[in-house]
Design a protein around this motif. Structure first.
Motif, PDB file in Angstrom:
ATOM      1  N   ASN A 173     -42.662 -15.057  50.863  1.00  0.00           N
ATOM      2  CA  ASN A 173     -42.806 -14.853  52.310  1.00  0.00           C
ATOM      3  C   ASN A 173     -42.139 -15.994  53.068  1.00  0.00           C
ATOM      4  O   ASN A 173     -42.393 -17.165  52.792  1.00  0.00           O
ATOM      5  CB  ASN A 173     -44.303 -14.790  52.659  1.00  0.00           C
ATOM      6  CG  ASN A 173     -44.522 -14.393  54.097  1.00  0.00           C
ATOM      7  OD1 ASN A 173     -43.974 -14.996  55.004  1.00  0.00           O
ATOM      8  ND2 ASN A 173     -45.340 -13.376  54.289  1.00  0.00           N
ATOM      9  N   MET A 174     -41.294 -15.650  54.010  1.00  0.00           N
ATOM     10  CA  MET A 174     -40.515 -16.648  54.732  1.00  0.00           C
ATOM     11  C   MET A 174     -41.424 -17.568  55.567  1.00  0.00           C
ATOM     12  O   MET A 174     -41.105 -18.713  55.801  1.00  0.00           O
ATOM     13  CB  MET A 174     -39.535 -15.932  55.659  1.00  0.00           C
ATOM     14  CG  MET A 174     -38.314 -16.721  56.009  1.00  0.00           C
ATOM     15  SD  MET A 174     -36.951 -16.301  54.959  1.00  0.00           S
ATOM     16  CE  MET A 174     -36.122 -15.063  55.902  1.00  0.00           C
ATOM     17  N   ASN A 175     -42.566 -17.056  56.013  1.00  0.00           N
ATOM     18  CA  ASN A 175     -43.444 -17.874  56.862  1.00  0.00           C
ATOM     19  C   ASN A 175     -44.408 -18.721  56.053  1.00  0.00           C
ATOM     20  O   ASN A 175     -44.598 -19.897  56.333  1.00  0.00           O
ATOM     21  CB  ASN A 175     -44.256 -16.983  57.817  1.00  0.00           C
ATOM     22  CG  ASN A 175     -43.349 -16.292  58.802  1.00  0.00           C
ATOM     23  OD1 ASN A 175     -42.363 -16.865  59.249  1.00  0.00           O
ATOM     24  ND2 ASN A 175     -43.670 -15.050  59.117  1.00  0.00           N
ATOM     25  N   THR A 176     -45.037 -18.095  55.035  1.00  0.00           N
ATOM     26  CA  THR A 176     -46.068 -18.833  54.297  1.00  0.00           C
ATOM     27  C   THR A 176     -45.500 -19.548  53.079  1.00  0.00           C
ATOM     28  O   THR A 176     -46.168 -20.391  52.477  1.00  0.00           O
ATOM     29  CB  THR A 176     -47.157 -17.861  53.799  1.00  0.00           C
ATOM     30  OG1 THR A 176     -46.532 -16.937  52.893  1.00  0.00           O
ATOM     31  CG2 THR A 176     -47.776 -17.097  54.963  1.00  0.00           C
ATOM     32  N   ASN A 177     -44.300 -19.208  52.693  1.00  0.00           N
ATOM     33  CA  ASN A 177     -43.659 -19.793  51.513  1.00  0.00           C
ATOM     34  C   ASN A 177     -44.398 -19.430  50.215  1.00  0.00           C
ATOM     35  O   ASN A 177     -44.335 -20.176  49.248  1.00  0.00           O
ATOM     36  CB  ASN A 177     -43.589 -21.323  51.668  1.00  0.00           C
ATOM     37  CG  ASN A 177     -42.242 -21.825  51.223  1.00  0.00           C
ATOM     38  OD1 ASN A 177     -41.297 -21.053  51.071  1.00  0.00           O
ATOM     39  ND2 ASN A 177     -42.141 -23.127  50.987  1.00  0.00           N
ATOM     40  N   GLN A 178     -45.150 -18.341  50.223  1.00  0.00           N
ATOM     41  CA  GLN A 178     -45.920 -17.919  49.051  1.00  0.00           C
ATOM     42  C   GLN A 178     -45.339 -16.621  48.491  1.00  0.00           C
ATOM     43  O   GLN A 178     -44.877 -15.772  49.256  1.00  0.00           O
ATOM     44  CB  GLN A 178     -47.381 -17.660  49.450  1.00  0.00           C
ATOM     45  CG  GLN A 178     -48.124 -18.878  49.935  1.00  0.00           C
ATOM     46  CD  GLN A 178     -48.210 -19.960  48.867  1.00  0.00           C
ATOM     47  OE1 GLN A 178     -48.452 -19.665  47.689  1.00  0.00           O
ATOM     48  NE2 GLN A 178     -47.962 -21.201  49.249  1.00  0.00           N
ATOM     49  N   PRO A 179     -45.392 -16.476  47.143  1.00  0.00           N
ATOM     50  CA  PRO A 179     -44.979 -15.190  46.564  1.00  0.00           C
ATOM     51  C   PRO A 179     -45.871 -14.073  47.102  1.00  0.00           C
ATOM     52  O   PRO A 179     -47.017 -14.320  47.465  1.00  0.00           O
ATOM     53  CB  PRO A 179     -45.203 -15.373  45.058  1.00  0.00           C
ATOM     54  CG  PRO A 179     -45.403 -16.816  44.850  1.00  0.00           C
ATOM     55  CD  PRO A 179     -45.868 -17.422  46.123  1.00  0.00           C
ATOM     56  N   MET A 180     -45.330 -12.875  47.161  1.00  0.00           N
ATOM     57  CA  MET A 180     -46.063 -11.800  47.824  1.00  0.00           C
ATOM     58  C   MET A 180     -46.524 -10.735  46.842  1.00  0.00           C
ATOM     59  O   MET A 180     -45.811 -10.407  45.877  1.00  0.00           O
ATOM     60  CB  MET A 180     -45.161 -11.133  48.871  1.00  0.00           C
ATOM     61  CG  MET A 180     -44.915 -12.028  50.061  1.00  0.00           C
ATOM     62  SD  MET A 180     -44.063 -11.133  51.352  1.00  0.00           S
ATOM     63  CE  MET A 180     -42.502 -10.924  50.613  1.00  0.00           C
ATOM     64  N   ARG A 181     -47.723 -10.211  47.136  1.00  0.00           N
ATOM     65  CA  ARG A 181     -48.225  -9.045  46.398  1.00  0.00           C
ATOM     66  C   ARG A 181     -48.042  -7.830  47.298  1.00  0.00           C
ATOM     67  O   ARG A 181     -47.989  -7.980  48.530  1.00  0.00           O
ATOM     68  CB  ARG A 181     -49.703  -9.219  46.081  1.00  0.00           C
ATOM     69  CG  ARG A 181     -50.001 -10.343  45.115  1.00  0.00           C
ATOM     70  CD  ARG A 181     -51.505 -10.454  44.912  1.00  0.00           C
ATOM     71  NE  ARG A 181     -51.840 -11.587  44.052  1.00  0.00           N
ATOM     72  CZ  ARG A 181     -51.817 -11.554  42.730  1.00  0.00           C
ATOM     73  NH1 ARG A 181     -51.476 -10.440  42.109  1.00  0.00           N
ATOM     74  NH2 ARG A 181     -52.122 -12.604  42.020  1.00  0.00           N
TER      75      ARG A 181
ATOM     76  N   THR B 220     -41.980  -7.750  57.488  1.00  0.00           N
ATOM     77  CA  THR B 220     -42.168  -9.041  56.814  1.00  0.00           C
ATOM     78  C   THR B 220     -40.818  -9.546  56.327  1.00  0.00           C
ATOM     79  O   THR B 220     -39.996  -8.761  55.854  1.00  0.00           O
ATOM     80  CB  THR B 220     -43.115  -8.861  55.595  1.00  0.00           C
ATOM     81  OG1 THR B 220     -44.266  -8.171  56.031  1.00  0.00           O
ATOM     82  CG2 THR B 220     -43.503 -10.203  55.014  1.00  0.00           C
ATOM     83  N   PHE B 221     -40.594 -10.841  56.491  1.00  0.00           N
ATOM     84  CA  PHE B 221     -39.330 -11.427  56.050  1.00  0.00           C
ATOM     85  C   PHE B 221     -39.544 -12.212  54.763  1.00  0.00           C
ATOM     86  O   PHE B 221     -40.554 -12.902  54.601  1.00  0.00           O
ATOM     87  CB  PHE B 221     -38.759 -12.341  57.131  1.00  0.00           C
ATOM     88  CG  PHE B 221     -38.487 -11.596  58.411  1.00  0.00           C
ATOM     89  CD1 PHE B 221     -37.672 -10.479  58.418  1.00  0.00           C
ATOM     90  CD2 PHE B 221     -39.061 -12.000  59.609  1.00  0.00           C
ATOM     91  CE1 PHE B 221     -37.435  -9.768  59.582  1.00  0.00           C
ATOM     92  CE2 PHE B 221     -38.824 -11.298  60.780  1.00  0.00           C
ATOM     93  CZ  PHE B 221     -38.012 -10.183  60.761  1.00  0.00           C
ATOM     94  N   ALA B 222     -38.584 -12.088  53.858  1.00  0.00           N
ATOM     95  CA  ALA B 222     -38.738 -12.740  52.558  1.00  0.00           C
ATOM     96  C   ALA B 222     -37.448 -13.425  52.140  1.00  0.00           C
ATOM     97  O   ALA B 222     -36.363 -13.102  52.628  1.00  0.00           O
ATOM     98  CB  ALA B 222     -39.150 -11.706  51.513  1.00  0.00           C
ATOM     99  N   LYS B 223     -37.616 -14.382  51.207  1.00  0.00           N
ATOM    100  CA  LYS B 223     -36.462 -15.090  50.637  1.00  0.00           C
ATOM    101  C   LYS B 223     -36.688 -15.161  49.135  1.00  0.00           C
ATOM    102  O   LYS B 223     -37.815 -14.951  48.658  1.00  0.00           O
ATOM    103  CB  LYS B 223     -36.356 -16.480  51.243  1.00  0.00           C
ATOM    104  CG  LYS B 223     -37.572 -17.336  50.966  1.00  0.00           C
ATOM    105  CD  LYS B 223     -37.449 -18.724  51.574  1.00  0.00           C
ATOM    106  CE  LYS B 223     -38.696 -19.534  51.206  1.00  0.00           C
ATOM    107  NZ  LYS B 223     -38.633 -20.922  51.585  1.00  0.00           N
TER     108      LYS B 223
END
Ligand code: FES
Length: 352
Positions: free
Chosen positions: A207-215, A225-228
């Motif tokens: 997750n681009m905002n929380t910097n956490q991997p997403m489920r 939602t934005f991701a990297k």
């Protein structure tokens, strides 16, 4: 009412074969000119009382304009400079400015409205065709231009001074070469650099905002939602360069809302992942319309349908948004199942 009662200037022009006349299509001329549609009289053309009403309406509008101008002058003369009034929703403003703006606005608007109403209801509405004059110049004009050119060539001695003439043509021919060489400043060809991003098989979506991997459960229906890719941190030296290619947006759709069924095999539980980079000139896309599943690029309003393969439905973008193939790993986190299959972002000369 008979045509004798209609004012002469409002009678339609006779249709003839030269001015928009009806011609019948046949094998030789399959696209015959259909001519003008039949002229329809306005109510004012056939009813003198309606015409009179229009006349009075126009006069009323012009009269209101005159009154508003008088109001403008009166406001200017009588309202003190320092008086303020409360106008919802603006707040407190200068009373004089408000009165001047209002009266001037009414004065100009009613002149315009009166003129438009006059033109639409009372002025002649006969349709006419105006033939273009021929583009080719008359023979005497052509002869004069040619004579002038020859006289100029003679006076400049272009024919006699062959050394000057040839070097001048050489100089004129070579000047554009400098421009050609400057093209080198556009840089080297990108080669494969634009074809690959940091996404690869097994790379986690972060997750681009929380910097956490997403489920999958982190992505609610209706949100964007934005991701990297995992491992890409802002502290990385080439962060800007990489994120400009790898930025991803995720939305969760109801599977039955997905129009392009090919998307289903690339998505997970209705979660679809598309490049966030606009395919026009590469702005980041940021606006999502939940009801229609459209995303909008704020730069030039290109609009893409995420439920239909990222198809362009409006704007200057040239092709659909590339989709990323995603799945879930053994720990339940969203992961990429490879890189984008086509270059992200705008078209470029080697794109093919
Ligand atoms: S960059 Fe997106 S519409 Fe132009």
């Amino acid at each position: 009412m008979s045509s004798q009662d209609i004012p002469e200037e409002n009678l339609p022009a006779e249709q003839d074969t030269e001015h928009g006349a009806v011609a019948v299509a046949d094998e030789e001329n399959p696209f015959a000119d259909p001519g003008l549609p039949p002229h329809e009289h306005r109510i004012q053309d056939i009813d003198a009382r309606a015409a009179k009403r229009s006349e009075r309406t126009v006069a009323l509008l012009f009269t209101v304009s005159m009154l508003a101008t008088l109001g403008f002058i009166a406001s200017y003369v009588t309202i003190p400079n320092d008086r303020s009034i409360y106008v919802f929703p603006i707040g407190h403003i200068s009373a004089m400015n408000f009165a001047l703006g209002l009266t001037l606005g009414v004065a100009l608007f009613t002149i315009g409205a009166g003129a438009v109403h006059w033109a639409r209801t009372l002025m002649s509405d006969v349709e006419v065709a105006d033939e273009r004059h021929p583009i080719e110049a008359a023979p005497e004009v052509k002869a004069k231009v040619l004579a002038d050119f020859q006289a100029g060539a003679k006076e400049s001695q272009l024919g006699r001074r062959s050394l000057i003439r040839n070097t001048m043509f050489g100089a004129l021919a070579m000047v554009p070469l400098s421009g050609l060489f400057l093209l080198r400043d556009l840089g080297t060809l990108p080669g494969t650099k634009l074809r690959h991003t940091l996404w690869s098989q097994g790379k986690l979506l972060v997750n681009m905002n929380t910097n956490q991997p997403m489920r999958p459960s982190d992505i609610a229906v209706g949100s964007l939602t934005f991701a990297k890719p995992e491992g890409l941190e802002e502290t990385n030296e080439d962060f800007q360069k990489q994120i400009a290619k790898a930025a991803l947006m995720l939305v969760r759709l109801q599977p039955e809302n997905i129009k392009d069924k090919r998307e289903l095999s690339w998505s997970h539980e209705g979660i679809v992942a598309y490049s966030k980079i606009c395919t026009h000139v590469g702005c980041p896309i940021s606006l999502y319309e939940q009801q229609t599943h459209h995303v909008l690029c704020p730069c030039h309003q290109s609009t893409f349908d995420l439920s239909d393969g990222g198809r362009v439905i409006f704007g200057p973008a040239g092709h659909a948004l590339p989709q990323l193939h995603i799945g879930v790993n053994a720990d339940g986190y969203l992961e990429a199942l490879g890189d984008f299959e086509e270059p992200v972002g705008p078209a470029f000369w080697e794109r093919g």
